[in-house]
Design a protein around this motif. Sequence first.
Motif, mmCIF file in Angstrom:
data_model
loop_
_atom_site.group_PDB
_atom_site.id
_atom_site.type_symbol
_atom_site.label_atom_id
_atom_site.label_comp_id
_atom_site.label_asym_id
_atom_site.label_seq_id
_atom_site.Cartn_x
_atom_site.Cartn_y
_atom_site.Cartn_z
ATOM 1 N N ALA A 192 -86.980 -50.745 -36.110
ATOM 2 C CA ALA A 192 -87.161 -49.846 -34.971
ATOM 3 C C ALA A 192 -85.835 -49.137 -34.692
ATOM 4 O O ALA A 192 -84.770 -49.572 -35.154
ATOM 5 C CB ALA A 192 -87.619 -50.634 -33.747
ATOM 6 N N GLU A 193 -85.892 -48.058 -33.949
ATOM 7 C CA GLU A 193 -84.660 -47.344 -33.604
ATOM 8 C C GLU A 193 -83.753 -48.205 -32.731
ATOM 9 O O GLU A 193 -82.529 -48.126 -32.827
ATOM 10 C CB GLU A 193 -85.018 -46.032 -32.894
ATOM 11 N N ARG A 199 -90.601 -52.808 -35.397
ATOM 12 C CA ARG A 199 -91.712 -51.863 -35.435
ATOM 13 C C ARG A 199 -92.860 -52.470 -36.238
ATOM 14 O O ARG A 199 -92.692 -52.833 -37.416
ATOM 15 C CB ARG A 199 -91.255 -50.547 -36.055
ATOM 16 N N THR A 201 -96.344 -51.938 -38.016
ATOM 17 C CA THR A 201 -97.041 -50.794 -38.594
ATOM 18 C C THR A 201 -98.294 -51.250 -39.327
ATOM 19 O O THR A 201 -98.226 -52.137 -40.176
ATOM 20 C CB THR A 201 -96.126 -50.055 -39.590
ATOM 21 N N TYR A 212 -97.748 -46.892 -35.021
ATOM 22 C CA TYR A 212 -96.901 -48.076 -34.984
ATOM 23 C C TYR A 212 -96.756 -48.546 -33.546
ATOM 24 O O TYR A 212 -97.152 -47.855 -32.599
ATOM 25 C CB TYR A 212 -95.517 -47.797 -35.592
ATOM 26 N N ASP A 214 -93.656 -50.612 -31.258
ATOM 27 C CA ASP A 214 -92.360 -51.275 -31.159
ATOM 28 C C ASP A 214 -92.423 -52.368 -30.101
ATOM 29 O O ASP A 214 -92.864 -52.114 -28.970
ATOM 30 C CB ASP A 214 -91.256 -50.274 -30.799
#
Length: 233
Positions: A192-193, A199, A201, A212, A214
């Motif tokens: 994830a960012e 994340r 998916t 997705y 998070d």
Amino acid sequence: MNNTKPTSFDRLCQLRDWLRLEFPKIKEATIERKMGVATNYFKTRQNAPIAKGEKGIRMQTIQNVKDAWDSEKPETQHLNIDWLISGNGEMFIEQQIIDRNQGIPCYNEDFVTSDGINELMNTSPAYYISIPPFNKDGVLCLAISGNSMSPSINSGDKIIMQPVDLNEILYGEIYGIITNKEQKIVRRINRAEDSDMVRLTPDNDDDRYGDYQDIPKTSISKIFRVLCAIRTF
């Protein structure tokens, strides 16, 4: 030339043919009873329309066959359930290979809908299977419902799972996740960012499963790496 790969139903027919040779004087209905299937099961399946798909057999049928075999022939040939499911190995195996202290415990429970994995692992499994690369401590086999991971994993398949620590995850692999709120999910885990999140998916690109999700790493109470899936057709 017919290059169609034999199905689990084809192998069940091979087992029936072996019983026919072993017991040439008994009726077909008796053979079917010894195998744990309904009378005229083979005739019905062989006449099923091709449109219904590949002629595999359900995991419940496999369990019925195993139970019947253990009851009818406990001191003779030992049926190799791995062979029946996937075609690996031979039809029969030595007794010590299927000793209950070896192999992977399989439960007739669904990972997504089961009440509690910890409680389940403290009960006796329905049976054991041996898949040598995955015969490790803590590994277990459960059913999976839902098609969010199709085509990698389809609803009704069996999944072989190994508990791991969150810091051991390999991004891009499929995992079974249990959250602090006891929600159970099977998804592919990606970065994830936010480094404090992962994340989730789906493999299925149907809109109903979304792109997705998070979630915070701290919301995960237990995680299993999905080592392989056993297709049930």
